[in-house]
Write a protein that holds these residues in place. Sequence first.
Motif, PDB file in Angstrom:
ATOM      1  N   ASP A   2      42.718  44.470  47.089  1.00  0.00           N
ATOM      2  CA  ASP A   2      41.280  44.682  46.955  1.00  0.00           C
ATOM      3  C   ASP A   2      40.762  44.019  45.679  1.00  0.00           C
ATOM      4  O   ASP A   2      41.314  44.206  44.591  1.00  0.00           O
ATOM      5  N   THR A   5      33.909  44.123  43.225  1.00  0.00           N
ATOM      6  CA  THR A   5      32.653  43.638  43.805  1.00  0.00           C
ATOM      7  C   THR A   5      31.568  43.614  42.736  1.00  0.00           C
ATOM      8  O   THR A   5      31.724  44.195  41.651  1.00  0.00           O
ATOM      9  N   GLU A   7      28.929  45.209  42.935  1.00  0.00           N
ATOM     10  CA  GLU A   7      28.487  46.602  42.778  1.00  0.00           C
ATOM     11  C   GLU A   7      29.328  47.312  41.711  1.00  0.00           C
ATOM     12  O   GLU A   7      28.804  48.114  40.934  1.00  0.00           O
ATOM     13  N   ASP A   8      30.623  47.022  41.662  1.00  0.00           N
ATOM     14  CA  ASP A   8      31.479  47.579  40.609  1.00  0.00           C
ATOM     15  C   ASP A   8      30.991  47.138  39.230  1.00  0.00           C
ATOM     16  O   ASP A   8      31.020  47.913  38.265  1.00  0.00           O
ATOM     17  N   THR A 185      33.116  36.842  39.720  1.00  0.00           N
ATOM     18  CA  THR A 185      32.642  37.765  40.751  1.00  0.00           C
ATOM     19  C   THR A 185      31.137  37.935  40.669  1.00  0.00           C
ATOM     20  O   THR A 185      30.432  37.885  41.689  1.00  0.00           O
ATOM     21  N   ALA A 189      28.229  36.114  43.325  1.00  0.00           N
ATOM     22  CA  ALA A 189      27.374  37.015  44.101  1.00  0.00           C
ATOM     23  C   ALA A 189      25.901  36.769  43.828  1.00  0.00           C
ATOM     24  O   ALA A 189      25.069  36.854  44.740  1.00  0.00           O
ATOM     25  N   HIS A 243      41.806  37.163  42.235  1.00  0.00           N
ATOM     26  CA  HIS A 243      40.381  36.897  41.999  1.00  0.00           C
ATOM     27  C   HIS A 243      40.143  35.400  41.719  1.00  0.00           C
ATOM     28  O   HIS A 243      39.182  34.811  42.227  1.00  0.00           O
TER      29      HIS A 243
END
Length: 316
Positions: A2, A5, A7-8, A185, A189, A243
């Motif tokens: 995993d 994101t 959002e994290d 990341t 995004a 990543h």
Amino acid sequence: MDLITVEDIHAAAERIKGTAVRTPLLPCTWTETDRPLWLKPENLQPIGAFKIRGAANAMARIPAADRARGVVAYSSGNHAQAVAYVARQFGLPAAIVVPENTPVTKIEATRAHGAEVVVVPITDREIVAERLVAERGATLIPPFDHPDVIAGQGTIGLEIAADLPDVELVLVPVSGGGLLSGVATAIKALCPDAAVVGVEPELAADTAASLAAGRRVEWSTHDRARTIADGLRAAPSELTFAHLRERVDAVVTVTEEEIRSTVATLATRARLVAEPSGAVTTAAYLHRAADLPRGRTVAVVSGGNLDRDLLVTLLS
């Protein structure tokens, strides 16, 4: 595996408010007009480096019942200072394991923040840190190999995207890969058309070799220790490498002489004190133009903690 994101990273930004500084983007008027450059000066953080972001996010996530037993970290310097500083802010005991080649300035600064400092041979820092965790029941705050640390470092990318939404290239130092993983990341995004490129010293170019091979390529600790960029001597973990493979466009390398000269350039032209590790991105901009996309560029200056004598030498 995993990956974190955006959002994290947004959640991390809320947690670290009041601990980490929201650093500005500084336009550089002394660079090429068709390749405009902005610097992201993380050397202006309270501990002089970006590491405060990941440390603050990770410590904010420790359950209340575990906090009294404190935290342990291993680091070549900047993460050590970050954990010591944040632990004091949170009222937690902290023990920091550092290799014997850590600059004295960084050791003294870590002790000044109230942490216990344990100096060990360069190959033993993780082993000793794990022993302390087991003995004390403390929480380990690793320098890069943890989702909370990566998300904290990624808040730099949020700030770049907010301040320069039409950015075309973001240059980020890479060592263990937590900073580059987090920034990539956020940028991918929020600014999907921008390229994210890591920068590392030629003498510690294991990330470039790994990405070229499609797997992690091991360089010895002693080989990586040759570079003057003492903050860039770690190797990516499985988590950070995942990543980097997914979200980073390329990694370029710079020479020791290019790093040294760029420390002086940043001091005299940008009025910023950058340690060698923090200067690699500007070095890439100045010396590796042929290897980089053109356009609006942000170079992350990851830190400014270096010995005074070294700074004098590099400026002379």
